[in-house]
Design an enzyme around this catalytic site. Structure first.
Site, PDB file in Angstrom:
ATOM      1  CE  LYS A 171     -46.966  28.062 -39.191  1.00 15.82           C
ATOM      2  NZ  LYS A 171     -46.476  27.398 -37.983  1.00 15.82           N
ATOM      3  CG  ASP A 258     -43.020  28.047 -35.963  1.00 17.89           C
ATOM      4  OD1 ASP A 258     -43.915  27.290 -36.400  1.00 17.89           O
ATOM      5  OD2 ASP A 258     -43.011  28.491 -34.796  1.00 17.89           O
ATOM      6  CG  HIS A 263     -48.307  32.763 -38.401  1.00 24.17           C
ATOM      7  ND1 HIS A 263     -49.325  32.098 -39.033  1.00 24.17           N
ATOM      8  CD2 HIS A 263     -47.831  31.904 -37.463  1.00 24.17           C
ATOM      9  CE1 HIS A 263     -49.468  30.884 -38.498  1.00 24.17           C
ATOM     10  NE2 HIS A 263     -48.563  30.745 -37.555  1.00 24.17           N
TER      11      HIS A 263
HETATM   12  C1  BG6 Z   1     -47.864  28.682 -34.694  1.00 22.33           C
HETATM   13  C2  BG6 Z   1     -46.395  28.457 -34.474  1.00 22.33           C
HETATM   14  O1  BG6 Z   1     -48.176  28.532 -36.055  1.00 22.33           O
HETATM   15  O2  BG6 Z   1     -48.208  29.986 -34.270  1.00 22.33           O
HETATM   16  C3  BG6 Z   1     -46.055  28.657 -33.013  1.00 22.33           C
HETATM   17  O3  BG6 Z   1     -46.040  27.140 -34.868  1.00 22.33           O
HETATM   18  C4  BG6 Z   1     -46.518  30.008 -32.541  1.00 22.33           C
HETATM   19  O4  BG6 Z   1     -44.655  28.508 -32.804  1.00 22.33           O
HETATM   20  C5  BG6 Z   1     -47.985  30.236 -32.901  1.00 22.33           C
HETATM   21  O5  BG6 Z   1     -46.340  30.071 -31.133  1.00 22.33           O
HETATM   22  C6  BG6 Z   1     -48.415  31.652 -32.604  1.00 22.33           C
HETATM   23  O6  BG6 Z   1     -49.797  31.775 -32.754  1.00 22.33           O
HETATM   24  P1  BG6 Z   1     -50.656  32.669 -31.759  1.00 22.33           P
HETATM   25  O7  BG6 Z   1     -52.038  32.599 -32.308  1.00 22.33           O
HETATM   26  O8  BG6 Z   1     -50.488  32.067 -30.399  1.00 22.33           O
HETATM   27  O9  BG6 Z   1     -50.076  34.035 -31.828  1.00 22.33           O
END
Ligand code: BG6
Length: 512
Positions: A171, A258, A263
């Site tokens: 990503k 982002d 997500h």
């Molecule tokens: C990433 C983003 O893809 O995912 C970040 O670029 C974010 O900004 C992160 O903090 C969150 O992932 P996780 O697994 O820490 O919840």
């Protein structure tokens, strides 16, 4: 049973192959990929004669690279309580990973780099499956297209003599619909879709994978999983971290790009999809795609009405003073980049018509919390009309993605005593109470699945584009300067305007 470090449902052996990591000296490799490979070694899920070839810019001996990676691994395990801590390196397994490492130095836009790589790959014994190669693009996004083109030109994407060639792409996949389409075009000019594994690391999380198991592996929930019984859904990804050292990337990106089309949409589609006919990759991805295609488009007025964006002002997060977003390193002093976004989406299909899905995500908030909360409709209430229990307790089913992974159900129970009074009680399941979990990075399953060729937990080209298609009108309106950018204090639960978004519908966010 180990949960966090389990790898897919497949029990078949992992085929012999070579993993080529572009960006071997980068942050992602140090923090996540090497620990994940180490965890796979511990689980005995690496092929017997596995090779790892790192590609990086600096000219250095492979020993130096091995030392650097070992140091990072040591730091990483000594981060007590760190989510991905592995609790002390087991030298035997770490050696299995670092000793296998080979190194190619060279610029990733230089043809010579690919010639060197090609030579090294020829050294693998094709007859024993050594011709299988998994390329991993752990480099900055602007290099995804160029690396793919070079691999194509060097003939490295060609599958010959029964050997496979696959590519994992990190990503962000594009920064809007147009660039995502262009990147898909570039990638698919060189690789077939079946060879491409687009990562969304949320799909590596056990709790995210469990959404399907929970919904489709139990007879209890599916019959009530629809507009008849569900009032609305809240999806929250709240972070306490700010932008840290990522100012350059983040200021050009913002919370929407982002987090949302990737997500949050993974959580959203897993929750809302129809049952697939099997767990085959395309069966699952087809159903996710249908959800995205059924989202009512947000355009013009709707963007202004259904979305909220905000930026953190200075404040205190967990007792630590945090400067305002605009004061962060490498962030423009008058930046209009959002660090928080909330939106309301409607799915126009038979199951979900009329059920709002509220999504929110932000940085520098009061608590780290990723959850999907489903509020069920109230009972008719007539029975309790004249009692203190007239205000019914809402039934919440909460899938707690992280931290404190688990699932809980809230319902009303009669408070013992002569009066009829209801209070909220909760039934809960916590992973740690049932399963022996060893910490993992979440990348173990993803790397393993790519090696065995299972793309269920990866994004297909059309899934990526459908996600961008939903948020594109929002990007357009915001970049055109329309719509306010609000502020919230670092360490708070977000801007007041996000509360108003739900209040208009007579609803409220769950407390963070
Ligand atoms: C990433 C983003 O893809 O995912 C970040 O670029 C974010 O900004 C992160 O903090 C969150 O992932 P996780 O697994 O820490 O919840």
């Amino acid at each position: 049973m180990e949960t966090n470090v389990t790898v897919s449902q497949h029990l078949c052996g992992v085929p012999q192959c070579t993993l080529v990591i572009f960006g071997i000296s980068g942050d992602l490799t140090h923090r996540l990929l090497m620990p994940a490979l180490y965890n796979l070694a511990r689980l005995k899920r690496l092929p017997k004669d596995f090779r790892i070839i790192g590609v990086g810019r600096s000219a250095m001996a492979v020993e130096r690279l091995r030392d650097d990676l070992t140091r990072s691994m040591q730091d990483f395990v000594s981060e007590q309580g760190g989510e991905a801590s592995v609790g002390g390196i087991d030298q035997e397994f770490w050696d299995q990973v670092v000793r296998r490492l080979e190194y190619v130095s060279g610029h990733i836009e230089d043809v010579a780099t690919y010639e060197k790589l090609s030579q090294l790959l020829k050294g693998s014994k094709a007859a024993s499956g050594g011709g299988n190669v998994l390329f991993y693009l752990a480099v900055a996004a602007q290099f995804f297209g160029p690396v793919v083109k070079h691999l194509g030109k060097a003939g490295l994407a060609r599958e010959e003599a029964g050997a496979w060639r696959r590519i994992i792409i990190e990503k962000p996949f594009g920064r809007d619909l147009q660039s995502a389409r262009a990147l898909n075009r570039d990638v698919l000019a060189v690789f077939r879709e079946e060879q491409v594994f687009r990562i969304d690391h949320f799909l590596g999380k056990e709790t995210v994978q469990n959404i399907m198991a929970f919904r489709f592996g139990n007879g209890l929930f599916e019959p009530i999983w629809n507009r008849d019984r569900i009032d609305h859904v809240q999806i929250t990804v709240a972070e306490i971290v700010g932008v840290e050292r990522r100012g350059v990337f983040y200021d050009a990106t913002g919370a929407l790009r982002d987090m949302v089309p990737n997500h949050l949409f993974q959580l959203f589609t897993m929750l809302a999809m129809e049952p697939p006919i099997s767990f085959e990759a395309d069966a699952v991805r087809d159903k996710k795609q249908e959800v995205l295609m059924a989202v009512r488009p947000l355009s013009g007025e709707a963007v202004l009405r259904e979305t909220v964006r905000a930026q953190y002002a200075e404040g205190t997060v967990r007792g630590r003073a945090v400067r305002s977003y605009r004061g962060e390193p490498n962030v423009a002093a008058a930046s209009r980049t959002e660090t928080y976004v909330a939106l309301r989406l409607m799915i126009e299909n038979w199951r979900w018509a009329g059920v709002p899905f509220y999504l929110r995500t932000g940085k520098a908030l009061t608590r780290r919390n990723t959850e999907i909360a489903i509020q069920f409709k109230q009972p008719p209430l007539a029975l309790f009309r004249d009692t203190a229990a007239a205000d019914c307790i809402p039934n919440w089913l909460v899938l707690q993605i992280q931290p404190n992974e688990g699932i809980s159900l809230q319902f009303g129970a009669k408070v013992p005593g002569p009066d009829v009074r209801l209070d909220a009680v909760k039934m809960g399941f916590l992973y740690k109470d049932y399963f022996r979990t060893s910490p993992s990075t979440g990348y173990e399953t993803l790397i393993y699945d790519a090696m065995i060729g299972d793309a269920t937990l990866f994004q297909r080209a059309d899934n990526i584009e459908a996600g961008w298609r939903i948020v594109q009108p929002v990007l357009d309106i915001w970049s055109g300067g329309q719509g306010s950018i609000w502020t919230y204090s670092a360490g708070s639960a977000g801007p007041k305007e996000a509360d108003d978004l739900l209040a208009k519908d007579g609803r409220a966010w769950r407390p963070l």
